[in-house]
Design an enzyme around this catalytic site. Structure first.
Site, PDB file in Angstrom:
ATOM      1  N   ASN A   1     -35.387 -26.031 -13.705  1.00  0.00           N
ATOM      2  CA  ASN A   1     -34.017 -26.201 -13.246  1.00  0.00           C
ATOM      3  C   ASN A   1     -34.001 -26.580 -11.772  1.00  0.00           C
ATOM      4  O   ASN A   1     -34.877 -26.202 -11.001  1.00  0.00           O
ATOM      5  CB  ASN A   1     -33.162 -24.955 -13.527  1.00  0.00           C
ATOM      6  CG  ASN A   1     -33.654 -23.680 -12.876  1.00  0.00           C
ATOM      7  OD1 ASN A   1     -34.841 -23.397 -12.826  1.00  0.00           O
ATOM      8  ND2 ASN A   1     -32.707 -22.881 -12.380  1.00  0.00           N
TER       9      ASN A   1
ATOM     10  N   GLU B   1     -31.083 -26.601  -8.884  1.00  0.00           N
ATOM     11  CA  GLU B   1     -29.706 -26.313  -8.489  1.00  0.00           C
ATOM     12  C   GLU B   1     -29.268 -27.213  -7.345  1.00  0.00           C
ATOM     13  O   GLU B   1     -30.096 -27.826  -6.659  1.00  0.00           O
ATOM     14  CB  GLU B   1     -29.569 -24.843  -8.072  1.00  0.00           C
ATOM     15  CG  GLU B   1     -29.779 -23.888  -9.206  1.00  0.00           C
ATOM     16  CD  GLU B   1     -29.650 -22.431  -8.809  1.00  0.00           C
ATOM     17  OE1 GLU B   1     -29.632 -21.594  -9.719  1.00  0.00           O
ATOM     18  OE2 GLU B   1     -29.571 -22.113  -7.594  1.00  0.00           O
ATOM     19  N   ASN B   2     -27.973 -27.262  -7.129  1.00  0.00           N
ATOM     20  CA  ASN B   2     -27.370 -28.058  -6.078  1.00  0.00           C
ATOM     21  C   ASN B   2     -26.219 -27.251  -5.505  1.00  0.00           C
ATOM     22  O   ASN B   2     -25.554 -26.515  -6.241  1.00  0.00           O
ATOM     23  CB  ASN B   2     -26.872 -29.376  -6.678  1.00  0.00           C
ATOM     24  CG  ASN B   2     -26.406 -30.352  -5.641  1.00  0.00           C
ATOM     25  OD1 ASN B   2     -25.369 -30.159  -5.015  1.00  0.00           O
ATOM     26  ND2 ASN B   2     -27.158 -31.416  -5.473  1.00  0.00           N
TER      27      ASN B   2
ATOM     28  N   TYR C   1     -22.385 -26.911  -7.503  1.00  0.00           N
ATOM     29  CA  TYR C   1     -22.927 -26.384  -8.764  1.00  0.00           C
ATOM     30  C   TYR C   1     -22.891 -27.314  -9.974  1.00  0.00           C
ATOM     31  O   TYR C   1     -23.877 -27.398 -10.692  1.00  0.00           O
ATOM     32  CB  TYR C   1     -22.241 -25.063  -9.130  1.00  0.00           C
ATOM     33  CG  TYR C   1     -22.744 -23.887  -8.320  1.00  0.00           C
ATOM     34  CD1 TYR C   1     -24.058 -23.477  -8.397  1.00  0.00           C
ATOM     35  CD2 TYR C   1     -21.887 -23.202  -7.472  1.00  0.00           C
ATOM     36  CE1 TYR C   1     -24.521 -22.398  -7.654  1.00  0.00           C
ATOM     37  CE2 TYR C   1     -22.341 -22.126  -6.716  1.00  0.00           C
ATOM     38  CZ  TYR C   1     -23.659 -21.728  -6.815  1.00  0.00           C
ATOM     39  OH  TYR C   1     -24.104 -20.685  -6.087  1.00  0.00           O
TER      40      TYR C   1
ATOM     41  N   CYS D   1     -30.630 -28.636 -15.673  1.00  0.00           N
ATOM     42  CA  CYS D   1     -31.312 -27.585 -16.432  1.00  0.00           C
ATOM     43  C   CYS D   1     -32.767 -27.966 -16.701  1.00  0.00           C
ATOM     44  O   CYS D   1     -33.119 -29.149 -16.756  1.00  0.00           O
ATOM     45  CB  CYS D   1     -30.606 -27.352 -17.763  1.00  0.00           C
ATOM     46  SG  CYS D   1     -28.928 -26.712 -17.614  1.00  0.00           S
TER      47      CYS D   1
ATOM     48  N   GLU E   1     -34.461 -27.698 -19.497  1.00  0.00           N
ATOM     49  CA  GLU E   1     -34.621 -28.404 -20.771  1.00  0.00           C
ATOM     50  C   GLU E   1     -34.314 -29.888 -20.606  1.00  0.00           C
ATOM     51  O   GLU E   1     -35.024 -30.742 -21.149  1.00  0.00           O
ATOM     52  CB  GLU E   1     -33.698 -27.807 -21.840  1.00  0.00           C
ATOM     53  CG  GLU E   1     -33.957 -26.347 -22.134  1.00  0.00           C
ATOM     54  CD  GLU E   1     -33.125 -25.389 -21.273  1.00  0.00           C
ATOM     55  OE1 GLU E   1     -32.832 -24.291 -21.765  1.00  0.00           O
ATOM     56  OE2 GLU E   1     -32.776 -25.725 -20.115  1.00  0.00           O
TER      57      GLU E   1
ATOM     58  N   CYS F   1     -28.450 -23.501 -22.714  1.00  0.00           N
ATOM     59  CA  CYS F   1     -26.986 -23.542 -22.639  1.00  0.00           C
ATOM     60  C   CYS F   1     -26.465 -24.503 -23.713  1.00  0.00           C
ATOM     61  O   CYS F   1     -27.243 -25.221 -24.352  1.00  0.00           O
ATOM     62  CB  CYS F   1     -26.534 -23.966 -21.246  1.00  0.00           C
ATOM     63  SG  CYS F   1     -26.849 -25.708 -20.854  1.00  0.00           S
TER      64      CYS F   1
ATOM     65  N   CYS G   1     -27.518 -28.139 -23.202  1.00  0.00           N
ATOM     66  CA  CYS G   1     -28.935 -28.370 -23.500  1.00  0.00           C
ATOM     67  C   CYS G   1     -29.203 -28.315 -24.997  1.00  0.00           C
ATOM     68  O   CYS G   1     -30.046 -29.061 -25.504  1.00  0.00           O
ATOM     69  CB  CYS G   1     -29.813 -27.379 -22.747  1.00  0.00           C
ATOM     70  SG  CYS G   1     -29.944 -27.812 -20.997  1.00  0.00           S
TER      71      CYS G   1
END
Length: 138
Positions: A43, A45-46, A49, A54, A56, A93, A96
């Site tokens: 993953n 992140e930024n 958000y 992700c 996957e 999620c 994904c």
């Protein structure tokens, strides 16, 4: 040797490279393509958000960029470093699950792991029943 050991190790190694400064929830994923080759992803992140990525999805992108389009199995490895013994499952999620569906059959195994190893395995159909896929577009 455990048949999932190579997937677990690939997910563990890439999880360490995850960029998760906000949630501190690092996730690694490893896909085994039909060829047997393993494609890892983590993953990213930024600060904004919704534009994070992700694990996957990263693994799927690497698989496709490498010329392969069929997932034989996938392992997802995630936990909060501050709570590695928490019993929860880090399943894909919803987005994904749909991304996996694009490249996997309903019976494709999805293994969910924590730091100690596999916690549970599902089929794609168990995680995304009655799903919409490429065949719906004829």
């Amino acid at each position: 040797m455990d048949r999932l050991a190579d997937l677990f190790e690939a997910a563990r190694a890439v999880r360490e490279k995850a960029h998760a400064p906000y949630s501190r929830f690092k996730v690694g994923a490893a896909i085994r393509g039909r060829s047997g080759k393993i494609y890892p992803g983590c993953n990213v992140e930024n600060a904004a958000y919704p534009v994070g990525a992700c694990a996957e999805g990263g693994a799927i992108s690497l698989m496709v960029a490498s010329g392969e389009t069929e997932i034989a199995e996938i392992l997802v490895l995630g936990w909060m470093d501050a709570h590695p013994d928490a019993p929860g499952l880090t399943t894909p999620c919803g987005s994904c699950r749909q991304r996996i569906r694009e490249f996997a059959a309903p019976g494709t195994p999805i293994h969910i792991a924590g730091p100690e190893g596999i916690r549970r395995s599902f089929t794609l159909d168990e995680l995304l029943p009655e799903s919409f896929g490429p065949e719906n577009l004829g």
